[in-house]
Design a protein around this motif. Structure first.
Motif, PDB file in Angstrom:
ATOM      1  N   ARG A 137       0.860  -1.184   0.000  1.00  0.00           N
ATOM      2  CA  ARG A 137       0.000   0.000   0.000  1.00  0.00           C
ATOM      3  C   ARG A 137       0.898   1.236   0.000  1.00  0.00           C
ATOM      4  O   ARG A 137       1.810   1.353   0.812  1.00  0.00           O
ATOM      5  CB  ARG A 137      -0.926   0.029   1.199  1.00  0.00           C
ATOM      6  N   VAL A 138       0.605   2.146  -0.926  1.00  0.00           N
ATOM      7  CA  VAL A 138       1.392   3.365  -1.085  1.00  0.00           C
ATOM      8  C   VAL A 138       0.544   4.566  -0.683  1.00  0.00           C
ATOM      9  O   VAL A 138      -0.613   4.695  -1.126  1.00  0.00           O
ATOM     10  CB  VAL A 138       1.870   3.529  -2.548  1.00  0.00           C
ATOM     11  N   ARG A 139       1.109   5.404   0.169  1.00  0.00           N
ATOM     12  CA  ARG A 139       0.497   6.711   0.443  1.00  0.00           C
ATOM     13  C   ARG A 139       0.897   7.622  -0.707  1.00  0.00           C
ATOM     14  O   ARG A 139       2.081   7.925  -0.890  1.00  0.00           O
ATOM     15  CB  ARG A 139       0.979   7.278   1.775  1.00  0.00           C
TER      16      ARG A 139
ATOM     17  N   SER B  50       5.048   6.960  -0.699  1.00  0.00           N
ATOM     18  CA  SER B  50       5.804   6.190   0.289  1.00  0.00           C
ATOM     19  C   SER B  50       5.017   4.957   0.701  1.00  0.00           C
ATOM     20  O   SER B  50       3.780   4.975   0.757  1.00  0.00           O
ATOM     21  CB  SER B  50       6.113   7.048   1.521  1.00  0.00           C
TER      22      SER B  50
ATOM     23  N   ASP C 230       3.177   2.515   2.852  1.00  0.00           N
ATOM     24  CA  ASP C 230       2.398   2.702   4.074  1.00  0.00           C
ATOM     25  C   ASP C 230       2.112   1.379   4.780  1.00  0.00           C
ATOM     26  O   ASP C 230       1.944   1.331   5.990  1.00  0.00           O
ATOM     27  CB  ASP C 230       1.092   3.411   3.707  1.00  0.00           C
ATOM     28  N   ALA C 231       2.051   0.279   4.001  1.00  0.00           N
ATOM     29  CA  ALA C 231       1.810  -1.050   4.561  1.00  0.00           C
ATOM     30  C   ALA C 231       2.264  -2.079   3.536  1.00  0.00           C
ATOM     31  O   ALA C 231       2.250  -1.811   2.324  1.00  0.00           O
ATOM     32  CB  ALA C 231       0.329  -1.251   4.891  1.00  0.00           C
TER      33      ALA C 231
ATOM     34  N   ILE D 141       7.975  -0.278   5.277  1.00  0.00           N
ATOM     35  CA  ILE D 141       7.200   0.934   5.526  1.00  0.00           C
ATOM     36  C   ILE D 141       8.130   2.145   5.557  1.00  0.00           C
ATOM     37  O   ILE D 141       9.182   2.135   6.199  1.00  0.00           O
ATOM     38  CB  ILE D 141       6.423   0.800   6.840  1.00  0.00           C
ATOM     39  N   GLY D 142       7.734   3.182   4.842  1.00  0.00           N
ATOM     40  CA  GLY D 142       8.511   4.410   4.762  1.00  0.00           C
ATOM     41  C   GLY D 142       9.341   4.546   3.510  1.00  0.00           C
ATOM     42  O   GLY D 142       9.817   5.646   3.203  1.00  0.00           O
TER      43      GLY D 142
ATOM     44  N   GLU E 244      10.391   5.305  -0.141  1.00  0.00           N
ATOM     45  CA  GLU E 244       9.870   6.140  -1.221  1.00  0.00           C
ATOM     46  C   GLU E 244       9.887   5.330  -2.513  1.00  0.00           C
ATOM     47  O   GLU E 244      10.931   4.765  -2.890  1.00  0.00           O
ATOM     48  CB  GLU E 244      10.720   7.401  -1.380  1.00  0.00           C
TER      49      GLU E 244
ATOM     50  N   GLU F 227      -5.687   8.878  -2.157  1.00  0.00           N
ATOM     51  CA  GLU F 227      -4.714   9.094  -1.085  1.00  0.00           C
ATOM     52  C   GLU F 227      -3.883   7.852  -0.805  1.00  0.00           C
ATOM     53  O   GLU F 227      -2.715   7.957  -0.378  1.00  0.00           O
ATOM     54  CB  GLU F 227      -5.429   9.554   0.183  1.00  0.00           C
ATOM     55  N   TYR F 228      -4.469   6.675  -1.041  1.00  0.00           N
ATOM     56  CA  TYR F 228      -3.745   5.414  -0.876  1.00  0.00           C
ATOM     57  C   TYR F 228      -4.077   4.508  -2.052  1.00  0.00           C
ATOM     58  O   TYR F 228      -5.203   4.519  -2.564  1.00  0.00           O
ATOM     59  CB  TYR F 228      -4.136   4.712   0.428  1.00  0.00           C
TER      60      TYR F 228
END
Length: 300
Positions: free
Chosen positions: A31-33, A70, A72-73, A83-84, A86, A103-104
């Motif tokens: 999952r990407v923010r 980035s 997210d999960a 997670i985190g 880029e 957003e995700y």
């Protein structure tokens, strides 16, 4: 979460920001923010109901192909991202209905790669779809170094990437574009041809992004190659020519190779305008007016 959406076909006014559930990653997924995505001409065709191929059943749609953001999960069996991180990537949303103007977004980890370091997300988002299209066009042709290739629509997003990749791989490119784009074409090491004149010369291959069509086959040496902008435009081969059509596919590994060329300065990234989700209609209107030189970027 918020997402750009439309529940009926029509003009830009059908676009709105909707509240939709946050997706959960499954096995092999991330999952990407989302920090940025891009609007493409095909998005205008789909939104207006003019796309000449079958579409996924069931509106509403959340469109969007590119993503920069980035992690997210992560789902089970994902080892390459944490997670985190880029990342950037490409979602074939007309096949999966997973659009990136949200957003995700949840995508297969294999469709993603690490984002180029120190590059803003609005710029990095312009690479995945068009960069992969350019790379896969040249991959189809499989030209040896020193070969000549004519690129029509050379100042567009895909065209610019083709010119840059041609230079990086030792090909001799000629770009067909408007007179105002001569400086850009030549900055990528390509010879310039004005689109106001009939194209001339003999080439080992043609990448026809401006959809000039089968008349360009006359410019290709026997046994050379031709890439059409989409499958319906692929001409029948003559004189031993190899003809192909672009059907860009997600490929995190290939995208990672392009990121290295961005980092080394061999591939420039261009942004025309940046719009928030709430102004998605304005982004579509801007692209529809034409003359865009760079990505029309959407941000949450």
């Amino acid at each position: 979460m918020r997402a750009v959406s439309y529940a009926e076909f029509g003009g830009p006014e059908v676009l709105h920001v909707a509240e939709v559930p946050v997706p959960e990653p499954g096995p092999g997924q991330v999952r990407v923010r989302v920090a940025a995505s891009v609007v493409h001409p095909v998005d205008l065709m789909v939104r207006s109901g003019r796309f000449p191929a079958p579409l996924p059943t069931g509106l509403p749609y959340t469109p969007g192909w590119d993503v920069a953001g980035s992690v997210d999960a992560v789902g089970p069996a994902v080892e390459e991202f944490t997670i985190g991180d880029e990342v950037i990537g490409f979602s074939p949303w007309l096949q999966t209905t997973v659009g990136t103007h949200a957003e995700y977004v949840v995508l297969d980890a294999a469709w993603l790669t690490s984002a180029p370091a120190s590059v803003p997300a609005t710029e990095a988002a312009t690479l995945p779809t068009n960069g992969l299209a350019a790379a896969q066009a040249l991959d189809l042709l499989a030209l040896p170094a020193g070969s000549t290739v004519l690129v029509t629509g050379a100042a567009g997003q895909v065209g610019g990437f083709v010119l840059a990749l041609a230079r990086a791989t030792g090909l001799h490119a000629t770009g067909l574009a408007g007179v105002d784009d001569r400086e850009f074409v030549e900055s990528l090491g390509a010879a310039f041809l004005s689109r106001t004149d009939d194209p001339t010369g003999t080439f080992d291959a043609v990448v026809d992004l401006a959809v000039i069509g089968p008349s360009l086959l006359d410019l290709i040496r026997d046994g050379g190659g031709y890439v059409a902008a989409s499958p319906p435009l692929r001409p029948e081969p003559v004189r031993g020519l190899r003809t192909f059509a672009l059907e860009v596919q997600p490929d995190g590994s290939r995208l990672g190779e392009l990121v290295k060329l961005v980092t080394s300065g061999d591939i420039p990234l261009r942004v025309a305008d940046v719009y928030p989700f709430a102004d998605a209609a304005a982004a579509h209107e801007r692209l529809a007016r034409g003359g865009v030189r760079g990505g029309v970027v959407i941000v949450p």
